[in-house]
Scaffold this motif. Structure first.
Motif, PDB file in Angstrom:
ATOM      1  N   ALA A  42      33.495  41.686  44.534  1.00  0.00           N
ATOM      2  CA  ALA A  42      34.197  40.455  44.145  1.00  0.00           C
ATOM      3  C   ALA A  42      34.569  40.521  42.671  1.00  0.00           C
ATOM      4  O   ALA A  42      34.085  39.744  41.854  1.00  0.00           O
ATOM      5  CB  ALA A  42      33.324  39.241  44.443  1.00  0.00           C
ATOM      6  N   PHE A  43      35.437  41.468  42.311  1.00  0.00           N
ATOM      7  CA  PHE A  43      35.807  41.651  40.906  1.00  0.00           C
ATOM      8  C   PHE A  43      36.740  40.551  40.432  1.00  0.00           C
ATOM      9  O   PHE A  43      37.661  40.144  41.132  1.00  0.00           O
ATOM     10  CB  PHE A  43      36.457  43.023  40.689  1.00  0.00           C
ATOM     11  N   VAL A  44      36.467  40.085  39.218  1.00  0.00           N
ATOM     12  CA  VAL A  44      37.320  39.118  38.528  1.00  0.00           C
ATOM     13  C   VAL A  44      37.637  39.706  37.163  1.00  0.00           C
ATOM     14  O   VAL A  44      36.918  40.586  36.674  1.00  0.00           O
ATOM     15  CB  VAL A  44      36.620  37.741  38.368  1.00  0.00           C
ATOM     16  N   PRO A  45      38.706  39.230  36.511  1.00  0.00           N
ATOM     17  CA  PRO A  45      38.961  39.717  35.150  1.00  0.00           C
ATOM     18  C   PRO A  45      37.765  39.391  34.248  1.00  0.00           C
ATOM     19  O   PRO A  45      37.166  38.318  34.364  1.00  0.00           O
ATOM     20  CB  PRO A  45      40.200  38.946  34.714  1.00  0.00           C
ATOM     21  N   TYR A  46      37.418  40.312  33.361  1.00  0.00           N
ATOM     22  CA  TYR A  46      36.345  40.048  32.398  1.00  0.00           C
ATOM     23  C   TYR A  46      36.744  38.821  31.595  1.00  0.00           C
ATOM     24  O   TYR A  46      37.920  38.619  31.299  1.00  0.00           O
ATOM     25  CB  TYR A  46      36.123  41.270  31.496  1.00  0.00           C
ATOM     26  N   TYR A  47      35.789  37.997  31.217  1.00  0.00           N
ATOM     27  CA  TYR A  47      36.091  36.668  30.684  1.00  0.00           C
ATOM     28  C   TYR A  47      36.946  36.682  29.409  1.00  0.00           C
ATOM     29  O   TYR A  47      37.624  35.711  29.127  1.00  0.00           O
ATOM     30  CB  TYR A  47      34.806  35.847  30.497  1.00  0.00           C
ATOM     31  N   THR A  48      36.963  37.776  28.660  1.00  0.00           N
ATOM     32  CA  THR A  48      37.814  37.853  27.463  1.00  0.00           C
ATOM     33  C   THR A  48      39.074  38.694  27.682  1.00  0.00           C
ATOM     34  O   THR A  48      39.892  38.809  26.782  1.00  0.00           O
ATOM     35  CB  THR A  48      37.029  38.449  26.277  1.00  0.00           C
TER      36      THR A  48
END
Length: 180
Positions: free
Chosen positions: A41-47
């Motif tokens: 469940a990859f999401v963009p890294y928060y920064t």
């Protein structure tokens, strides 16, 4: 002793389901049972503010005890950094094109350093784990890898809940998921 792990459940839509894989062994060759995790469940890294949207899965199989404890990674990812088409130069950021388990336990804040037992393992074992990007026929860059063994000194269950981070060609953090 030989163990095989089937990733077909992930391909059949059952990703993220833990499975204990037991080996047949006798005497001193026995180790703790293996735990297989599919991180998907990859999401963009928060920064991260770039255009890459990493998807796919990383399979993590833990084995061993104490100083021999390890995690073996296999992956199939898409929309990775195309600049990772060639291995990073020796003077590149050590995180360049890396796939690593970090100390953090959330993808909405800093994932922290690479996760390993610093008492049992003297140098960062995650640095050699890199992906190579390949351009697909549709122009999407993907990466796959098999059996990257990382001796971390951590049990298979110790990594549960920690962040899995995918890095770009300059070592920046571009995607995050949780080892669950």
């Amino acid at each position: 002793m030989k163990t095989s792990v089937n990733i077909a459940p992930c391909l059949a839509g059952l990703c993220g389901v833990a499975a204990a894989v037991h080996e047949t062994c006798t005497g001193s060759e026995c180790e703790a049972p293996l735990l297989q995790q599919i991180v998907n469940a990859f999401v963009p890294y928060y920064t991260y503010e770039g255009a890459l949207k990493v998807s796919g899965f990383v399979m993590v199989v833990g084995a061993g005890n104490l100083s021999t404890a390890s995690q073996t990674l296999s992956w199939k990812l898409s929309d990775v950094d195309p600049k990772c088409e060639t291995p990073p130069a020796e003077d590149a950021n050590p995180n360049a094109c890396g796939i690593h388990i970090h100390e953090g336990m959330s993808c909405t804040e800093n994932a922290g350093d690479h996760f390993y037992n610093k008492t049992l393992v003297s140098t960062d074992p995650w640095i050699p784990v890199k992906y190579l990007a390949v351009e697909g026929s549709s122009g999407v860059w993907s990466a796959s890898g098999d059996n990257a063994k990382v001796i971390t000194g951590l049990s298979d269950t110790a990594v549960l809940g920690h962040t899995m981070v995918v890095h770009n060609s300059v070592g920046g953090r571009i995607a995050c998921s949780i080892v669950a």
